[in-house]
Design a protein around this motif. Structure first.
Motif, PDB file in Angstrom:
ATOM      1  N   GLU A   1      58.432   9.535 -45.559  1.00  0.00           N
ATOM      2  CA  GLU A   1      59.160  10.413 -46.474  1.00  0.00           C
ATOM      3  C   GLU A   1      60.379  11.035 -45.795  1.00  0.00           C
ATOM      4  O   GLU A   1      61.328  11.431 -46.454  1.00  0.00           O
ATOM      5  N   ASP A   2      60.336  11.125 -44.474  1.00  0.00           N
ATOM      6  CA  ASP A   2      61.439  11.669 -43.673  1.00  0.00           C
ATOM      7  C   ASP A   2      62.170  10.493 -43.031  1.00  0.00           C
ATOM      8  O   ASP A   2      61.565   9.679 -42.327  1.00  0.00           O
ATOM      9  N   PHE A   3      63.469  10.399 -43.288  1.00  0.00           N
ATOM     10  CA  PHE A   3      64.245   9.256 -42.811  1.00  0.00           C
ATOM     11  C   PHE A   3      65.187   9.630 -41.661  1.00  0.00           C
ATOM     12  O   PHE A   3      66.134   8.903 -41.369  1.00  0.00           O
ATOM     13  N   SER A   4      64.917  10.750 -41.008  1.00  0.00           N
ATOM     14  CA  SER A   4      65.827  11.253 -39.973  1.00  0.00           C
ATOM     15  C   SER A   4      65.934  10.297 -38.784  1.00  0.00           C
ATOM     16  O   SER A   4      66.977  10.243 -38.126  1.00  0.00           O
ATOM     17  N   HIS A   5      64.875   9.534 -38.498  1.00  0.00           N
ATOM     18  CA  HIS A   5      64.942   8.598 -37.365  1.00  0.00           C
ATOM     19  C   HIS A   5      65.934   7.468 -37.656  1.00  0.00           C
ATOM     20  O   HIS A   5      66.547   6.935 -36.737  1.00  0.00           O
ATOM     21  N   PHE A   6      66.094   7.120 -38.929  1.00  0.00           N
ATOM     22  CA  PHE A   6      67.116   6.128 -39.279  1.00  0.00           C
ATOM     23  C   PHE A   6      68.509   6.762 -39.311  1.00  0.00           C
ATOM     24  O   PHE A   6      69.499   6.130 -38.917  1.00  0.00           O
ATOM     25  N   ASP A   7      68.588   8.019 -39.759  1.00  0.00           N
ATOM     26  CA  ASP A   7      69.876   8.711 -39.751  1.00  0.00           C
ATOM     27  C   ASP A   7      70.416   8.855 -38.328  1.00  0.00           C
ATOM     28  O   ASP A   7      71.634   8.805 -38.111  1.00  0.00           O
ATOM     29  N   ALA A   8      69.510   9.016 -37.366  1.00  0.00           N
ATOM     30  CA  ALA A   8      69.930   9.117 -35.962  1.00  0.00           C
ATOM     31  C   ALA A   8      70.590   7.821 -35.487  1.00  0.00           C
ATOM     32  O   ALA A   8      71.527   7.846 -34.684  1.00  0.00           O
ATOM     33  N   LEU A   9      70.131   6.681 -36.013  1.00  0.00           N
ATOM     34  CA  LEU A   9      70.744   5.398 -35.647  1.00  0.00           C
ATOM     35  C   LEU A   9      72.168   5.316 -36.186  1.00  0.00           C
ATOM     36  O   LEU A   9      73.065   4.799 -35.516  1.00  0.00           O
TER      37      LEU A   9
END
Length: 339
Positions: free
Chosen positions: A133-141
């Motif tokens: 539900e949290d996509f922050s790890h992809f936003d970091a890429l």
């Protein structure tokens, strides 16, 4: 004494005004690169005293000619087929593929992303878990300019490229097929509602019921984790209703085969007692008894398409691309009522 290697792929790319990936493929004599460009690169390499050193070049450029892939179920035929499509296209462009399995775990998915970052892969193709539900790890890429393409399971944002099935239309068509067979109490066996794919397929199902003036019954919308035991229990609950469904749509192959098993365990006949159709690219759906009606996602084509989009991003094309792959409906015994 041999002359010192004084240049890198990055140096040659800068000199010629082309990408590092193009230089790498040209030096491998890849036919995807024009003959004129291959000759220009070869000439520049000679003039700049370049000699091939895979590890050194990768360290200098900060990037390996490797694509990372993250899937939730690597052992399923669907994701094996997606991966096969990715690997074929990647190999044609001089890239290797590292595949990682998240096992439907959000935490494992985060670890997979971090591992691929540390390996300095050129880009990532991912299919998110049912927990994500949290996509922050992809936003970091994205902040590191590491391209990402989502395949099969998209995330609800326009900032990324994705390759998905035409879920709304496919579920609408499957529901229409069941209605044409005389079914009026049609249930849908869903994965977690947080998955965009689930909401789209559920939307197509509801739309088809509305279009055919059939009541949408909330009790016929069954949610389940994407594993066999949970899906069997959800199907058993549907079949135990006082007015049980006369048809079920299952939203992926795990749910489809679990539903089939639950129906058989109940001693019910398919399709006369309960018609069944589901999303699946599993070849043996045709060979079980009864043979299973399916909606095929064209998984291999999805993998090929996702890889081509990712390679375009690696080579400098930044604009997100949303590609919808049409599905193929295979009508077999499990949903064709005897007339």
């Amino acid at each position: 004494m041999a002359a010192k290697n004084s240049s890198s792929l990055k140096d040659i790319a800068a000199k010629l005004g082309i990408s590092i990936a193009t230089v790498s493929r040209a030096l491998q004599d890849n036919p995807a690169i024009s003959k004129a460009t291959r000759e220009r690169v070869a000439q520049a390499a000679r003039e700049m005293n370049y000699s091939k050193n895979f590890i050194a070049d990768s360290l200098r450029s900060g990037q390996l000619p490797v694509i990372g892939v993250i899937v939730p179920h690597a052992v399923t035929l669907f994701y094996s087929s997606v991966l096969d499509g990715i690997e074929q296209v990647a190999a044609q462009d001089g890239y290797a593929v590292i595949n990682m399995n998240s096992h439907e775990s959000y935490e494992e998915e985060r670890c997979n992303v971090r591992s691929l970052q540390n390996l300095h892969v050129a880009g990532i193709i991912a299919s998110v878990t049912q927990e994500t539900e949290d996509f922050s790890h992809f936003d970091a890429l994205a902040k590191e300019h590491l391209p990402v393409v989502f395949v099969a399971r998209d995330i609800p944002t326009r900032n990324y490229s994705s390759v998905t099935a035409d879920s709304v239309e496919a579920a609408h068509r499957a529901t229409r097929h069941l209605i044409e067979q005389g079914c009026r109490r049609i249930a849908i066996l869903c994965g977690p509602n947080r998955l965009k794919m689930v909401t789209e397929r559920k939307h197509g199902y509801i739309e088809a019921l509305h279009d055919n003036r059939l009541l949408v019954r909330p009790e016929y919308v069954a949610y389940s984790d994407i594993n066999t035991q949970a899906a069997m229990q959800a199907t058993e609950r549907l079949l135990s209703m006082p007015e049980r469904p006369d048809a079920i749509i299952a939203l992926n192959d795990t749910l489809l085969f679990a539903a089939m098993k639950a129906i058989k365990n109940k001693g019910l006949d398919m399709p006369d007692d309960v018609a069944l159709i589901g999303f699946s690219d599993v070849e043996y759906a045709e060979y079980v008894s009864p043979s299973l009606s399916t909606i095929e996602d064209q998984s291999r084509l999805m993998g090929e398409t996702a890889c081509r989009i990712l390679l375009n991003h690696i080579n400098g094309s930044p604009a997100p691309v949303k590609k919808i792959i049409p599905t193929i409906q295979r009508v077999r015994e499990s949903s064709c009522k005897k007339r």
